[in-house]
Design an enzyme around this catalytic site. Structure first.
Site, PDB file in Angstrom:
ATOM      1  N   HIS A  37      15.593 -23.434 -24.338  1.00 24.72           N
ATOM      2  CA  HIS A  37      15.049 -24.297 -25.670  1.00 24.72           C
ATOM      3  C   HIS A  37      13.851 -25.120 -25.483  1.00 24.72           C
ATOM      4  O   HIS A  37      13.178 -25.017 -26.440  1.00 24.72           O
ATOM      5  CB  HIS A  37      16.237 -25.457 -25.647  1.00 24.72           C
ATOM      6  CG  HIS A  37      17.509 -25.042 -25.891  1.00 24.72           C
ATOM      7  ND1 HIS A  37      18.563 -25.150 -24.975  1.00 24.72           N
ATOM      8  CD2 HIS A  37      18.155 -24.416 -26.791  1.00 24.72           C
ATOM      9  CE1 HIS A  37      19.757 -24.877 -25.286  1.00 24.72           C
ATOM     10  NE2 HIS A  37      19.635 -24.317 -26.599  1.00 24.72           N
ATOM     11  N   GLY A 150      15.238 -17.841 -30.351  1.00 28.62           N
ATOM     12  CA  GLY A 150      15.231 -17.250 -29.081  1.00 28.62           C
ATOM     13  C   GLY A 150      15.578 -15.811 -29.575  1.00 28.62           C
ATOM     14  O   GLY A 150      16.635 -15.657 -30.266  1.00 28.62           O
ATOM     15  N   LYS A 152      17.123 -14.308 -27.155  1.00 29.14           N
ATOM     16  CA  LYS A 152      18.327 -14.145 -26.496  1.00 29.14           C
ATOM     17  C   LYS A 152      19.665 -14.059 -27.437  1.00 29.14           C
ATOM     18  O   LYS A 152      20.667 -13.484 -26.992  1.00 29.14           O
ATOM     19  CB  LYS A 152      18.521 -15.831 -25.746  1.00 29.14           C
ATOM     20  CG  LYS A 152      19.975 -16.065 -25.435  1.00 29.14           C
ATOM     21  CD  LYS A 152      20.379 -15.659 -24.064  1.00 29.14           C
ATOM     22  CE  LYS A 152      21.759 -16.242 -23.447  1.00 29.14           C
ATOM     23  NZ  LYS A 152      22.799 -16.568 -24.192  1.00 29.14           N
ATOM     24  N   GLN A 156      21.384 -12.654 -33.955  1.00 34.60           N
ATOM     25  CA  GLN A 156      21.232 -13.893 -34.846  1.00 34.60           C
ATOM     26  C   GLN A 156      19.639 -13.997 -35.658  1.00 34.60           C
ATOM     27  O   GLN A 156      19.456 -14.365 -36.685  1.00 34.60           O
ATOM     28  CB  GLN A 156      21.341 -14.935 -34.292  1.00 34.60           C
ATOM     29  CG  GLN A 156      21.023 -16.478 -34.613  1.00 34.60           C
ATOM     30  CD  GLN A 156      21.543 -17.720 -33.784  1.00 34.60           C
ATOM     31  OE1 GLN A 156      22.656 -17.775 -33.758  1.00 34.60           O
ATOM     32  NE2 GLN A 156      20.604 -18.045 -33.033  1.00 34.60           N
ATOM     33  N   SER A 188      21.357 -20.416 -20.354  1.00 36.02           N
ATOM     34  CA  SER A 188      22.430 -20.699 -21.650  1.00 36.02           C
ATOM     35  C   SER A 188      23.013 -22.127 -21.344  1.00 36.02           C
ATOM     36  O   SER A 188      23.065 -22.385 -20.332  1.00 36.02           O
ATOM     37  CB  SER A 188      23.285 -19.465 -21.609  1.00 36.02           C
ATOM     38  OG  SER A 188      24.293 -19.900 -22.417  1.00 36.02           O
ATOM     39  N   ARG A 190      25.965 -22.565 -21.844  1.00 38.76           N
ATOM     40  CA  ARG A 190      27.234 -22.301 -21.311  1.00 38.76           C
ATOM     41  C   ARG A 190      27.096 -21.951 -19.861  1.00 38.76           C
ATOM     42  O   ARG A 190      28.153 -22.093 -19.071  1.00 38.76           O
ATOM     43  CB  ARG A 190      27.763 -20.939 -21.889  1.00 38.76           C
ATOM     44  CG  ARG A 190      28.204 -21.226 -23.556  1.00 38.76           C
ATOM     45  CD  ARG A 190      28.226 -19.835 -24.039  1.00 38.76           C
ATOM     46  NE  ARG A 190      28.182 -19.929 -25.570  1.00 38.76           N
ATOM     47  CZ  ARG A 190      29.297 -20.059 -26.076  1.00 38.76           C
ATOM     48  NH1 ARG A 190      30.412 -19.901 -25.831  1.00 38.76           N
ATOM     49  NH2 ARG A 190      29.167 -20.075 -27.501  1.00 38.76           N
TER      50      ARG A 190
HETATM   51  P1  AMP Z   1      21.599 -22.633 -29.012  1.00 41.53           P
HETATM   52  O1  AMP Z   1      21.538 -24.140 -28.743  1.00 41.53           O
HETATM   53  O2  AMP Z   1      22.538 -21.883 -28.032  1.00 41.53           O
HETATM   54  O3  AMP Z   1      22.157 -22.529 -30.395  1.00 41.53           O
HETATM   55  O4  AMP Z   1      20.203 -22.158 -29.106  1.00 41.53           O
HETATM   56  C1  AMP Z   1      19.001 -22.715 -29.875  1.00 41.53           C
HETATM   57  C2  AMP Z   1      17.996 -21.784 -29.931  1.00 41.53           C
HETATM   58  O5  AMP Z   1      17.654 -21.721 -28.347  1.00 41.53           O
HETATM   59  C3  AMP Z   1      18.238 -20.250 -30.417  1.00 41.53           C
HETATM   60  O6  AMP Z   1      17.353 -19.762 -31.029  1.00 41.53           O
HETATM   61  C4  AMP Z   1      18.559 -19.550 -29.181  1.00 41.53           C
HETATM   62  O7  AMP Z   1      18.382 -18.155 -29.434  1.00 41.53           O
HETATM   63  C5  AMP Z   1      17.306 -20.244 -28.430  1.00 41.53           C
HETATM   64  N1  AMP Z   1      17.725 -19.967 -26.861  1.00 41.53           N
HETATM   65  C6  AMP Z   1      18.949 -20.047 -26.217  1.00 41.53           C
HETATM   66  N2  AMP Z   1      18.872 -20.009 -25.007  1.00 41.53           N
HETATM   67  C7  AMP Z   1      17.414 -19.139 -24.780  1.00 41.53           C
HETATM   68  C8  AMP Z   1      16.869 -18.563 -23.592  1.00 41.53           C
HETATM   69  N3  AMP Z   1      17.234 -18.455 -22.489  1.00 41.53           N
HETATM   70  N4  AMP Z   1      15.640 -18.071 -23.771  1.00 41.53           N
HETATM   71  C9  AMP Z   1      15.004 -18.420 -25.158  1.00 41.53           C
HETATM   72  N5  AMP Z   1      15.599 -19.010 -26.016  1.00 41.53           N
HETATM   73  C10 AMP Z   1      16.772 -19.317 -25.898  1.00 41.53           C
END
Ligand code: AMP
Length: 284
Positions: A37, A150, A152, A156, A188, A190
């Protein structure tokens, strides 16, 4: 110190920047922040004069109630991390602000429904509807010039690019490379639910993706590339495959994948009961 605000206060803050002259970068998240993030935030800081991050655990995108209940929440730690990054504003809206009880509308995804089918779309019914609903509502509040997402969450990213175009949000979508631990494990939120051993086991997901990528780069073809990647996963103790597939990077189709230049290898797997996803582009 980071300023955490709701959407009403955000509107006040936002009104000091005229739409034509502002350069606001927006990073939507569900919190439990990690270096992945923060990398998005760093990219946004480099390219924009203001950076806004949102923290909102979006109930609409969880098809599994347990998953939602177990999702890690750690606002204080998140604010401390964002403070160090020099983030301007953290938008922490309430459920009612995003989903007022009298507003039950959803975004019409018909024209790009194909992007939301297969992969996560098949395995998490309703997930992408929830994602486009929340991001469109956040964009309406935040009014950024650039949206940082991301790779990742590759599918999405494609779905949201299509939503932004269809809904005519005047902004650029920036896809940011996946940040990884030294083991290769994709960062992540998670991962916080895994034991140390679980994280070591989960790094086999990246090994499997890399193995499929190497095979594809050697010209061994799609079936062989997938078979080799799956074999790595199957040999890994404590890792249960949900899917391991190659899809076209633009269309997300697993049937018409085009040339290897357009392939992305996708994996979803479970470790210690935690669902993890990752992907690698064959040509990055
Ligand atoms: P989330 O909090 O999981 O919804 O992720 C928020 C944003 O961070 C989304 O655009 C994800 O794709 C991005 N993101 C999550 N993990 C990573 C990572 N390891 N590297 C780059 N971006 C990430």
């Amino acid at each position: 110190m980071v300023k955490s605000i709701n959407s009403r206060d955000y509107n006040k803050w936002r009104s000091q920047f005229p739409q034509e002259n502002s350069s606001i970068g927006f990073v939507p998240t569900m919190g439990a922040l990690h270096q992945g993030h923060l990398y998005l935030v760093q990219q946004a800081k480099r390219q924009c004069s203001q950076v806004v991050i949102s923290i909102f655990v979006n109930p609409r995108q969880f098809n599994d109630k347990n998953d939602l209940e177990n999702y890690p929440v750690q606002l204080e730690e998140d604010f401390a991390l964002l403070s160090k990054e020099g983030v301007d504003i953290v938008l922490v809206p309430s459920i009612q602000e995003i989903y007022p009880p009298n507003d039950t509308t959803s975004i019409d995804m018909t024209s790009y429904a194909h992007l939301a089918q297969g992969l996560e779309g098949d395995h998490r019914p309703g997930h992408f509807q929830g994602v486009v609903d929340v991001v469109s509502r956040l964009l309406t509040i935040v009014k950024p010039q650039k949206l940082y997402l991301g790779k990742k969450d590759y599918q999405q990213l494609n779905v949201l690019k299509a939503m932004v175009k269809k809904e005519k949000f005047a902004l650029d979508v920036i896809g940011v490379p996946t940040q990884r631990a030294s083991s290769g494990l994709a960062l992540s939120s998670r991962n916080a639910l895994l034991s140390e051993e679980g994280r070591v086991r989960a790094s086999n997901i990246y090994e499997a993706l890399q193995c499929a990528k190497a095979s594809a780069l050697h010209g061994e073809g799609l079936d062989m590339a997938c078979a080799k990647g799956k074999a790595v996963l199957q040999a890994a103790e404590g890792v249960t495959e949900e899917y391991f597939l190659i899809a076209n990077r633009h269309t997300m189709s697993i049937n018409e994948v085009g040339n290897p230049e357009e392939w992305v290898v996708f994996c979803a797997a479970h470790v210690e009961g935690v669902r993890l996803i990752d992907n690698v582009e064959v040509f990055d």
